[in-house]
Design a protein around this motif. Structure first.
Motif, PDB file in Angstrom:
ATOM      1  N   ASP A 517       0.808  -1.210   0.000  1.00  0.00           N
ATOM      2  CA  ASP A 517       0.000   0.000   0.000  1.00  0.00           C
ATOM      3  C   ASP A 517       0.844   1.265   0.000  1.00  0.00           C
ATOM      4  N   THR A 519      -0.059   5.656  -0.242  1.00  0.00           N
ATOM      5  CA  THR A 519      -1.133   6.482   0.295  1.00  0.00           C
ATOM      6  C   THR A 519      -2.375   6.404  -0.586  1.00  0.00           C
ATOM      7  N   ASN A 520      -2.189   6.480  -1.903  1.00  0.00           N
ATOM      8  CA  ASN A 520      -3.307   6.487  -2.844  1.00  0.00           C
ATOM      9  C   ASN A 520      -3.496   5.162  -3.573  1.00  0.00           C
ATOM     10  N   ASP A 543       2.661   7.631  -6.712  1.00  0.00           N
ATOM     11  CA  ASP A 543       1.606   7.276  -5.766  1.00  0.00           C
ATOM     12  C   ASP A 543       0.370   8.136  -6.038  1.00  0.00           C
ATOM     13  N   ARG A 609      -4.734  -1.327  -3.501  1.00  0.00           N
ATOM     14  CA  ARG A 609      -5.178  -0.040  -2.969  1.00  0.00           C
ATOM     15  C   ARG A 609      -5.432   0.890  -4.145  1.00  0.00           C
ATOM     16  N   ARG A 612      -6.992   5.807  -2.213  1.00  0.00           N
ATOM     17  CA  ARG A 612      -6.919   5.819  -0.753  1.00  0.00           C
ATOM     18  C   ARG A 612      -7.824   4.782  -0.088  1.00  0.00           C
TER      19      ARG A 612
END
Length: 651
Positions: A517, A519-520, A543, A609, A612
């Motif tokens: 993962d 952040t986005n 990301d 992912r 987010r």
């Protein structure tokens, strides 16, 4: 019978354990930007796997018993015995059994406080100790425990200092206390004597963490629903606490001393396991409760064997920069951080406790022992000024001074106190030896938390995932399995493999098999790619959901009901990305070396992912999985396939 390998296999002599460091207090997950990724090498020094025949008591070579009403002044109602009825093995676990019905006549317990023992004890139980059989200063201490479901019982895994002084001056480390086992909170704390002027939370002459800062909630489910691994890393400068591989709190020696309190954690400690009754945990809800212990293991830090050269990445506030020499290495040249671009000034060789750049060693100037002493490049001489210890909270510590390498001034690194508020400038991700970093036998029936075969990482499955000998069953909607940390470094070479079996034919959506993962988005997706209609390895260049995505093509299409071993191998130094299917390379691509970015979230199986949020869930089963912290050789990938394929040929 299929044995739970994660529970029954002893840990190898040298184990790499990757954890993260957060400030004390509740935390549901690793927050973006928190330090993660450092490795400490460990050697196992002691363990009890509790494999003696059913009906055996605890091994007297490893455990002693505290017997009687021990006298903790909080109104507990148990009388501790050395009877097998209160502590016994079943061939796989130890059970501590607290129950009514056999309390010796005339035994008295306290009602509360320091009052005399005036009321009848209601239960017998067991408290096991190692003060005559095993003690250790510093290291990693862990136990896999299932706590009772009934309220009014108080299970604990903890440690105390040698009995040369009385409590609390001798020190106490509570690795795990669950005062309300039917609930979701685990309590933890180091405890010492509250000296005059001590500003930390105090109780009964001892300091500890504030109650609200010594509680952690690892999941939405009660802790009693399954086994959890409770552990801690204890170094000279700090103590960290973890559940299922996720480090959620760290207490620093310097912070405690600065608060005017005693730090008694520089001596040998012994272990305790017990199940108390009543007292702070309330009135027992039922007459009997049990605490099951799968294993207890202790490790000591070890100097990493061998030599490896790579970049040392800064974490926390230093994220995106790497450790470097300020100019061509020569005696007296400063050490700094700069952008992690390829280049000789960023290449650090780790060997035998030394950190070398261009043939010279990182050296604490003039063997300084005070905070603020500069770190320089100097001829390697192996003195204490050049020794560095990689700690599991991501610190690089100079043991001679007891100080941490700090990048608060990025152009001139120094050693400084190791503290909670400074740790964001003291967190690093050094290169690790080339090896298998984790293996999960996911097809072994093990509940929802599965320790990998090295004992270093825990894979936790959520959303009601079901387990069987044919793997973890995922519904493709919200069920997945994740580790607490990335396990691999996505800016360095890595390899990821997993056995998968889709339940349905592929359609117009992607299915993620594995990823780390950001952040986005995920840093990579080992997946079914609906655009190509094949298995693939997909990498976003940044990301962001708007990133350029590059995907291998030409792999085979998934078939419902068929098991396949998917493996993705990534080499950022050259940009090479290769997809393997059933142990053989099928397709590859070359990605610009600037496209690789560092993801610091969870390693996940069965999902990715996106925007987010968890997404692209896999509909089917996931079996054995493995990660390497380097570009695994073709022969090693094929060997993993050959070693595991028999499990799935008829599944």
């Amino acid at each position: 019978m299929i044995i739970d390998v994660a529970r029954r296999t002893g840990v190898a002599a040298a184990t790499l354990i990757a954890v993260v460091s957060l400030s004390p207090g509740p935390a549901a997950a690793v927050e973006p930007g928190n330090p993660t990724g450092a490795t400490t090498q460990w050697t196992q020094t002691w363990s009890d796997e509790f494999r003696d025949p059913a009906g055996s008591g605890p091994s007297p070579a490893k455990w002693g018993h505290d017997v009687g009403e021990i006298g903790w002044p909080d109104g507990e109602q148990e009388f501790y015995t050395d009877a097998v009825a209160n502590a016994y093995q079943d061939g796989e676990n130890l059970t501590i059994d607290a129950h009514t019905g056999d309390v010796p006549a005339g035994t008295k317990c306290r009602t509360a406080g320091e009052q005399p023992r005036t009321v009848d004890c209601t239960h017998t139980s067991a408290r096991l100790v190692t003060h005559s059989t095993f003690r250790q200063k510093y290291g990693r201490f862990e136990a896999r425990i299932k706590v009772p479901a009934a309220d009014g019982y108080f299970p604990a895994f903890w440690a105390q200092g040698r009995e040369t002084s009385s409590w609390p001056a001798n020190g106490e480390i509570d690795w795990m206390e669950v005062m309300a086992p039917g609930q979701r909170d685990v309590h933890f704390s180091p405890i010492g004597k509250a000296l005059p002027g001590c500003t930390l939370h105090q109780n009964k002459g001892a300091w500890g963490l504030m109650p609200e800062a010594s509680t952690f909630t690892p999941s939405a489910e009660p802790l009693s629903t399954g086994y959890h691994v409770y552990s801690g890393d204890w170094f000279a400068d700090h103590i960290s606490f973890a559940v299922d591989g996720h480090t959620y709190a760290t207490v620093y020696r310097q912070d405690v001393l600065a608060a005017g309190c005693q730090w008694p954690f520089d001596q040998e400690f012994f272990l305790l396991l017990n199940l108390a009754v009543g007292g702070a945990s309330g009135t027992p809800a039922v007459d009997r409760a049990t605490m099951s212990v799968d294993y207890v293991r202790v490790f000591t830090p070890a100097v990493a064997a061998g030599t490896i050269t790579d970049r040392v990445f800064g974490l926390g506030a230093t994220g995106g920069n790497c450790l470097a020499a300020a100019s061509t290495p020569a005696n007296g040249v400063a050490v700094k951080t700069n952008l992690c671009a390829p280049g000789a000034l960023n290449q650090v060789t780790v060997t035998g406790g030394l950190l070398m750049i261009g043939g010279r060693c990182l050296d604490v100037q003039s063997s300084g022992l005070v905070p603020g002493t500069p770190v320089q490049m100097y001829n390697c001489n192996g003195t204490g000024a050049q020794q560095w210890r990689i700690e599991s909270n991501s610190s690089l510590v100079n043991p001679q001074s007891g100080l941490c390498l700090s990048a608060q001034n990025k152009n001139k690194l120094v050693v400084d106190h190791c503290t909670n508020d400074k740790h964001t400038y003291e967190a690093w991700s050094p290169p690790a030896p080339r090896q298998v970093s984790a293996t999960w036998p996911v097809d072994e029936k093990a509940g929802t938390a599965l320790r990998d075969t090295t004992g270093a990482h825990t894979l936790t499955c959520t959303g009601g995932t079901s387990w069987a000998v044919d793997g973890a069953h995922l519904n493709g909607q919200y069920q997945a399995c994740s580790a607490a940390d990335p396990i691999i470094t996505t800016t360095s070479a890595y390899t990821v493999a997993a056995w998968v079996r889709p339940n349905t034919a592929p359609g117009s959506v992607d299915w993620a098999v594995a990823g780390v993962d950001g952040t986005n988005v995920s840093a990579f997706y080992l997946e079914y790619n609906h655009l190509s209609g094949t298995w693939a390895m997909n990498l976003p260049g940044t990301d962001a959901t708007t990133a350029v995505f590059r995907s291998t093509t030409g792999g085979p299409a998934p078939k419902a009901g068929d098991w396949t071993l998917l493996t993705g191998r990534v080499e950022p130094a050259t940009g090479a990305v290769t997809l393997f299917v059933d142990g053989l390379p099928k397709t590859s691509m070359t990605v610009p070396t600037s496209s690789f970015w560092k993801a610091e979230g969870k390693l996940s199986l069965g999902r990715g992912r996106w925007a987010r949020a968890d997404a692209t869930f896999f509909p089917g089963r996931i079996g054995a999985a493995r990660t390497w912290n380097h570009a695994a050789e073709d022969a090693d990938i094929l060997a993993f396939y050959n070693a595991t394929k028999s499990r799935y040929e008829t599944a």
